[in-house]
Design a protein around this motif. Structure first.
Motif, PDB file in Angstrom:
ATOM      1  N   LEU A 191     -48.933  -5.574  -7.084  1.00 44.46           N
ATOM      2  CA  LEU A 191     -48.656  -6.304  -5.845  1.00 44.46           C
ATOM      3  C   LEU A 191     -49.972  -6.777  -5.221  1.00 44.46           C
ATOM      4  N   THR A 192     -50.955  -5.879  -5.180  1.00 43.73           N
ATOM      5  CA  THR A 192     -52.260  -6.236  -4.637  1.00 43.73           C
ATOM      6  C   THR A 192     -52.851  -7.410  -5.406  1.00 43.73           C
ATOM      7  N   LEU A 193     -52.759  -7.344  -6.728  1.00 44.78           N
ATOM      8  CA  LEU A 193     -53.284  -8.420  -7.568  1.00 44.78           C
ATOM      9  C   LEU A 193     -52.544  -9.726  -7.279  1.00 44.78           C
ATOM     10  N   ALA A 194     -51.216  -9.637  -7.116  1.00 46.02           N
ATOM     11  CA  ALA A 194     -50.418 -10.834  -6.845  1.00 46.02           C
ATOM     12  C   ALA A 194     -50.860 -11.492  -5.538  1.00 46.02           C
ATOM     13  N   VAL A 195     -51.109 -10.644  -4.505  1.00 44.43           N
ATOM     14  CA  VAL A 195     -51.549 -11.195  -3.219  1.00 44.43           C
ATOM     15  C   VAL A 195     -52.913 -11.860  -3.376  1.00 44.43           C
ATOM     16  N   GLN A 196     -53.806 -11.198  -4.134  1.00 44.29           N
ATOM     17  CA  GLN A 196     -55.128 -11.792  -4.383  1.00 44.29           C
ATOM     18  C   GLN A 196     -54.987 -13.136  -5.093  1.00 44.29           C
ATOM     19  N   ASN A 197     -54.131 -13.189  -6.104  1.00 38.72           N
ATOM     20  CA  ASN A 197     -53.904 -14.454  -6.813  1.00 38.72           C
ATOM     21  C   ASN A 197     -53.429 -15.535  -5.852  1.00 38.72           C
ATOM     22  N   SER A 198     -52.454 -15.172  -4.992  1.00 38.20           N
ATOM     23  CA  SER A 198     -51.922 -16.138  -4.026  1.00 38.20           C
ATOM     24  C   SER A 198     -53.042 -16.710  -3.164  1.00 38.20           C
ATOM     25  N   LEU A 199     -53.915 -15.820  -2.665  1.00 40.52           N
ATOM     26  CA  LEU A 199     -54.994 -16.258  -1.781  1.00 40.52           C
ATOM     27  C   LEU A 199     -55.983 -17.155  -2.517  1.00 40.52           C
ATOM     28  N   GLN A 200     -56.365 -16.745  -3.741  1.00 41.36           N
ATOM     29  CA  GLN A 200     -57.325 -17.549  -4.505  1.00 41.36           C
ATOM     30  C   GLN A 200     -56.760 -18.933  -4.813  1.00 41.36           C
ATOM     31  N   ILE A 201     -55.486 -18.959  -5.239  1.00 43.20           N
ATOM     32  CA  ILE A 201     -54.845 -20.248  -5.547  1.00 43.20           C
ATOM     33  C   ILE A 201     -54.784 -21.112  -4.297  1.00 43.20           C
ATOM     34  N   ALA A 202     -54.424 -20.486  -3.158  1.00 42.77           N
ATOM     35  CA  ALA A 202     -54.300 -21.253  -1.917  1.00 42.77           C
ATOM     36  C   ALA A 202     -55.652 -21.844  -1.512  1.00 42.77           C
ATOM     37  N   VAL A 203     -56.715 -21.045  -1.593  1.00 37.40           N
ATOM     38  CA  VAL A 203     -58.037 -21.541  -1.182  1.00 37.40           C
ATOM     39  C   VAL A 203     -58.473 -22.690  -2.093  1.00 37.40           C
ATOM     40  N   GLN A 222     -48.851 -13.531 -11.699  1.00 36.26           N
ATOM     41  CA  GLN A 222     -47.995 -13.182 -10.566  1.00 36.26           C
ATOM     42  C   GLN A 222     -48.616 -13.670  -9.264  1.00 36.26           C
ATOM     43  N   THR A 223     -47.757 -14.180  -8.355  1.00 39.90           N
ATOM     44  CA  THR A 223     -48.215 -14.422  -6.983  1.00 39.90           C
ATOM     45  C   THR A 223     -47.335 -13.596  -6.062  1.00 39.90           C
ATOM     46  N   PHE A 224     -47.666 -13.581  -4.768  1.00 42.97           N
ATOM     47  CA  PHE A 224     -46.918 -12.744  -3.821  1.00 42.97           C
ATOM     48  C   PHE A 224     -45.409 -13.067  -3.818  1.00 42.97           C
ATOM     49  N   PRO A 225     -45.012 -14.361  -3.638  1.00 46.86           N
ATOM     50  CA  PRO A 225     -43.562 -14.653  -3.667  1.00 46.86           C
ATOM     51  C   PRO A 225     -42.916 -14.305  -5.019  1.00 46.86           C
ATOM     52  N   LEU A 226     -43.639 -14.529  -6.123  1.00 46.29           N
ATOM     53  CA  LEU A 226     -43.084 -14.207  -7.446  1.00 46.29           C
ATOM     54  C   LEU A 226     -42.863 -12.706  -7.588  1.00 46.29           C
ATOM     55  N   TRP A 227     -43.792 -11.918  -7.071  1.00 48.64           N
ATOM     56  CA  TRP A 227     -43.664 -10.470  -7.162  1.00 48.64           C
ATOM     57  C   TRP A 227     -42.429  -9.988  -6.398  1.00 48.64           C
ATOM     58  N   ILE A 228     -42.200 -10.577  -5.209  1.00 52.63           N
ATOM     59  CA  ILE A 228     -41.024 -10.187  -4.415  1.00 52.63           C
ATOM     60  C   ILE A 228     -39.741 -10.513  -5.189  1.00 52.63           C
ATOM     61  N   TRP A 229     -39.700 -11.711  -5.761  1.00 45.39           N
ATOM     62  CA  TRP A 229     -38.522 -12.138  -6.546  1.00 45.39           C
ATOM     63  C   TRP A 229     -38.242 -11.135  -7.657  1.00 45.39           C
ATOM     64  N   GLY A 230     -39.310 -10.721  -8.343  1.00 47.98           N
ATOM     65  CA  GLY A 230     -39.143  -9.760  -9.426  1.00 47.98           C
ATOM     66  C   GLY A 230     -38.695  -8.400  -8.918  1.00 47.98           C
TER      67      GLY A 230
END
Lengths: 277, 283
Positions: A78-90, A233-241
Motif C-alpha cells: 500500500l505504501t509503495l502504491a501511494v508512492q507510485n501515485s505521487l511520483q506519477i502525479a508529479v 500499483q497505484t493508490f486507487p488500484l490498490w483499493i480496488w484490489g
C-alpha cells in the motif's frame, strides 16, 4: 451604467411580487440535503480511520482508536502504491503543465490554420470515455510490444489532463491586455524578456490552476491507470484490489490525509482569489 | 518566425494528443480483427466476424449500459437543476463556497467513495443494520447487488458534472431579463418556463454530455455495488482485456462502444458548437 442604480431598488419589489419565500427555503434545505449526500461516504471514510477493528475488514464500528495512525506503514504494498501515485502525479503534472501552457498560449494569442482541428482533438480528449481511451492505449502498447508500467501510465495521464490545462491557460491568455506587452516592447524589452518578465507572471494564476487540476486528475485516476499500468500499483488500484479481501483502516487514513490537503489547497485558493477581487 | 510561432507552441502538445489519442484508435481497430491467444500470439486476419459474435453475445450488457446511462442521466438532471438554480439565483455572496462544496468530494478517490457506499449499504451496514434490527425493514431486504445500487452510485459519482454546467448557464442569465418578464406580467412560473429554462438549456445539454458518456462506459460502480445481474459493458471490456487477455473481442466491443458514442457526441457537438461544450466542460 445609470441603469444599474434603479435595479437595486426594484430587487426587493420583485421578491414581494414573487411571494415564494417558502419555496426558496425548501430549495435551500434541498441543496444542503444533496451536499450531505455528497459528503456522507467521505464522513464514513474519515470516521472509520479511527475504528478499533479487529479483523482486516473495516465495516462495523467497534470503538474509537488512534492506533492505525501509528501503523500507517503496516502494508508495504500500500505504501509503495501511494508512492507510485505521487511520483506519477508529479511527473505527469510537470509535463502536462509545460505542454498545456504552450498550447494555451498558441490558442489564446494567435489565429492560425489548424486551430479548429486542434480544438476538435482537445474536445475528443475530454469527451471520450476513459474506458475507450484506456482500451485503445492498451491496444497500441500490445501491438507495439511496449511493456506497460510507470512510463505508460505517465503518458496516459498527460494525455487526459493536457486539454484541461490548455483550456485553463487559454482563458487567462484571452483575458490579457495586449497593451501591457506593447509597453514592455516600447521600453526596449526583447521578446524573451517580455515573456518572462511581463506575460508569464500575468498568466501564472492560470498555469497554477491548470497544474493543480492536472495533479488532482492524475492522483485520482483509476480507469485509464488500470488499463496502462501492467503490474504497477497505484493508490486507487490498490483499493480496488483490496475490496474483495477487506479494506484496512490505513486506506481510510491515507484517503483522509489526501482529502485534508486538497481541502486546504482549495480553501487557500478561494481566499487568495477573493482577496484579489 | 512570427508566422511559425503558434505552430511551434502547439506542436509538442498536439503531437502528444495525436500520437496517444488518434493512433491508438487505429491500433484498436487493428487488434479487433486479429486472431490468436496469449500463448501463440495474435495474427492479423481481418476477421470481422468477431464484431457480430461479440454483439450477439453481449447485446444484453450493451442495452443495460445504455439503459442505466439514460436513467442515471435523467435522475441527475432532476437532482442537479434545482440545486444549480438555487445556487445561481439565491446563493448570493456564498455562491463560490457552495460550488467549492460541490467539488470537494473530488479530493477523495472515487473508488474509495464507492467503496464507502458499499459499506454504508451493506446488508448489516450502518443504514440497513439498524433498520433491520428495529424490524422496519424485512431481514431479506438488500440494496447491494441491485440495479438501484448501481444507478445510485452512478448518479452519486457524476452529479457534480451535471450541477456545474447547469450552474454556469443559469449564472449567465441576466436577472434583469427575468424582471423584464415579470414587468410584462409573466407569473413566476411563466418567467421560469419561458425565459430562464430556455436560456439554461445549453448547460443542461453540456451536463448530459458530461455525464451520459462516462456513466454508460463506467464499470467501477457496477463492479463494486452491483452483482452478476447488473454487469455493464465496461465490466465485460475490462475483464476481456485485463483478466482473460481476449484482446480481439475486447477491442471489438470497445470499438463498437466508441463508435456509438462518437457519433452521438459529434452530432451533439455539431448542434451545440464545440467551443460552447468545451467551455462548459472546462468550468
Amino acid at each position: 451604467m445609470s441603469t444599474m442604480t434603479p435595479q437595486k431598488t426594484t430587487a426587493p419589489a420583485t421578491r414581494v411580487r414573487g411571494g415564494s419565500r417558502l419555496g426558496d427555503r425548501v430549495l435551500k434545505v434541498y441543496v444542503w440535503l444533496i451536499l450531505a449526500w455528497l459528503f456522507l461516504p467521505i464522513a464514513v471514510m474519515i470516521v472509520f480511520g479511527f475504528n478499533d477493528t479487529r479483523s482486516k475488514s473495516n465495516v462495523t464500528w467497534q470503538g474509537f482508536t488512534f492506533k492505525w495512525w501509528g501503523r500507517l506503514g503496516d502494508y508495504p504494498e500500500l505504501t509503495l502504491a501511494v508512492q507510485n501515485s505521487l511520483q506519477i502525479a508529479v511527473l505527469s503534472t510537470v509535463i502536462t503543465t509545460v505542454l498545456g501552457t504552450l498550447m494555451g498560449l498558441a490558442l489564446g494569442r494567435y489565429r492560425f490554420r489548424g486551430q479548429g482541428a486542434t480544438n476538435l482533438v482537445m474536445f475528443a480528449a475530454i469527451a471520450s470515455p476513459e474506458l475507450v481511451m484506456g482500451a485503445s492505449l492498451l491496444s497500441l502498447f500490445i501491438s507495439g510490444g511496449v511493456q506497460t508500467g510507470f512510463v505508460t501510465v505517465v503518458v496516459a495521464h498527460v494525455l487526459f489532463s493536457l486539454s484541461f490545462v490548455a483550456i485553463t491557460v487559454r482563458a487567462r491568455v484571452i483575458g490579457l491586455d495586449p497593451s501591457i506587452e506593447e509597453a514592455a516592447r516600447d521600453l526596449g524589452a526583447s521578446t524573451w524578456v517580455t515573456f518572462w518578465r511581463v506575460t508569464f507572471p500575468m498568466i501564472l494564476p492560470g498555469v497554477v490552476a491548470g497544474a493543480l487540476l492536472a495533479f488532482a486528475l492524475s492522483i485520482d485516476d483509476f480507469v485509464i491507470t488500470q488499463f496502462t499500468s501492467g503490474a504497477l500499483q497505484t493508490f486507487p488500484l490498490w483499493i480496488w484490489g483490496a475490496t474483495r479481501i477487506g479494506v484496512p483502516p490505513q486506506v481510510n487514513i491515507i484517503g483522509t490525509l489526501i482529502f485534508a490537503i486538497g481541502v486546504a489547497i482549495a480553501v487557500f485558493n478561494t481566499v487568495i482569489s477573493r482577496r484579489r477581487t | 518566425m512570427k508566422r511559425l510561432a503558434p505552430y511551434l507552441l502547439i506542436l509538442p502538445g498536439g503531437l502528444w494528443l495525436a500520437i496517444f489519442l488518434v493512433v491508438p484508435m487505429v491500433f484498436m481497430a487493428s487488434v479487433s480483427t486479429q486472431e490468436g491467444d496469449m500463448v501463440n500470439g495474435f495474427v492479423q486476419t481481418f476477421n470481422f466476424s468477431v464484431y457480430g459474435d461479440a454483439l450477439a453475445l453481449y447485446q444484453t450488457q450493451f442495452l443495460r449500459s445504455a439503459g442505466y446511462g439514460l436513467v442515471a442521466t435523467a435522475v441527475s438532471v432532476a437532482l442537479a437543476y434545482p440545486m444549480a438554480y438555487w445556487i445561481a439565483f439565491k446563493g448570493g455572496a456564498r455562491k463560490s463556497t457552495y460550488l467549492l462544496l460541490v467539488l470537494l468530494p473530488f479530493f477523495v478517490s472515487f473508488v474509495l467513495r464507492t467503496v464507502s457506499w458499499k459499506f454504508l449499504l451493506a446488508d448489516d451496514g450502518m443504514i440497513l443494520g439498524p433498520l433491520k434490527a428495529t424490524g422496519l425493514v424485512p431481514d431479506d431486504f438488500h440494496v447491494l447487488q441491485t440495479t438501484v445500487a448501481v444507478i445510485g452510485g452512478l448518479v452519486y459519482n457524476y452529479l457534480p458534472f451535471m450541477i456545474l454546467p447547469i450552474y454556469v448557464a443559469l449564472e449567465r442569465v441576466d436577472p434583469r431579463v427575468v424582471e423584464a418578464a415579470q414587468d410584462l406580467y409573466a407569473a413566476r412560473r411563466q418567467a421560469f418556463t419561458k425565459v430562464v429554462l430556455p436560456l439554461s438549456l445549453p448547460g443542461v445539454f453540456a451536463g448530459v454530455l458530461m455525464t451520459f458518456v462516462p456513466m454508460t462506459a463506467d464499470y467501477v460502480n457496477a463492479g463494486i455495488l452491483g452483482g452478476p445481474e447488473n454487469t455493464m459493458i465496461g465490466n465485460i471490456i475490462q475483464t476481456k482485456y485485463l483478466v482473460n487477455n481476449d484482446y480481439p473481442t475486447a477491442a471489438a466491443l470497445s470499438f463498437t462502444l466508441m463508435a456509438a458514442m462518437l457519433v452521438g457526441i459529434f452530432a451533439y457537438a455539431k448542434v451545440l458548437g464545440t467551443e460552447n461544450v468545451l467551455e462548459a466542460a472546462a468550468r
